[in-house]
Design an enzyme around this catalytic site. Structure first.
Site, PDB file in Angstrom:
ATOM      1  N   ASP A   1       1.141  -0.770  -0.401  1.00 23.93           N
ATOM      2  CA  ASP A   1       0.251   0.014  -0.292  1.00 23.93           C
ATOM      3  C   ASP A   1       1.209   0.967   0.320  1.00 23.93           C
ATOM      4  OD1 ASP A   1       1.122  -0.358   2.507  1.00 23.93           O
ATOM      5  OD2 ASP A   1      -0.729   0.191   3.740  1.00 23.93           O
ATOM      6  N   GLU A   2       2.160   1.129  -0.302  1.00 25.12           N
ATOM      7  CA  GLU A   2       3.250   2.348  -0.387  1.00 25.12           C
ATOM      8  C   GLU A   2       3.505   2.652  -1.658  1.00 25.12           C
ATOM      9  OE1 GLU A   2       3.782   4.486   2.458  1.00 25.12           O
ATOM     10  OE2 GLU A   2       2.638   2.880   3.969  1.00 25.12           O
TER      11      GLU A   2
END
Length: 120
Positions: free
Chosen positions: A102-103
Site C-alpha cells: 500500500d506504499e
C-alpha cells in the site's frame, strides 16, 4: 538428522522395541528406527550420529544495490543532483518496492556526472 525407510521411503521415527515379538525378544527396551507405514524396523545397537560439514558456503546476495544495480537502467532528464558541487541535470534511475504494497515504490537515482546516489 533424518533417516528414511529403504522400502517405502517414509521418514523413520525413533522408538523402542516392544515385547511380544519372538524375533526381537533379546532387544526389548532398546531404541529403534521404526517406519510408521511398513513393518521396517532397524534396531540401534551402538551410538548413532552423523556429522556433515558445509564446505562451500554461499555468499549472501545483495538484494538492493551491489555491483550490477546500475546495469540496464533508464536515464531521466530534468533531475537536479543534490550535491552542492555538481550541477548535473540528468540521472540514472530505477524503482523498487521496498515497503508494503500500500506504499508507493521507492525511486533510486544516480547522477550521470558525479555518480552521487539518492532516493525519493
Amino acid at each position: 538428522m533424518l533417516l528414511f525407510c529403504p522400502h517405502c521411503g517414509n521418514m523413520l521415527r525413533v522408538g523402542k522395541v516392544l515385547p511380544g515379538d519372538p524375533s526381537t525378544a533379546e532387544h526389548v527396551g532398546k531404541q529403534t528406527f521404526t517406519c510408521l507405514t511398513c513393518p521396517y524396523e532397524f534396531i540401534i545397537t551402538q551410538r548413532w550420529y552423523d556429522r556433515k560439514y558445509n564446505t562451500n558456503k554461499k555468499e549472501p546476495d545483495d538484494i538492493v544495490g551491489g555491483e550490477n544495480a546500475w546495469d540496464n537502467v533508464q536515464t531521466q532528464d530534468n533531475v537536479l543532483c543534490p550535491s552542492d558541487t555538481c550541477d548535473g541535470d540528468k540521472a540514472f534511475w530505477y524503482q523498487l518496492q521496498i515497503r508494503s504494497a500500500d506504499e508507493p515504490m521507492t525511486t533510486f537515482y544516480r547522477c550521470t556526472e558525479c555518480h552521487k546516489e539518492w532516493r525519493e
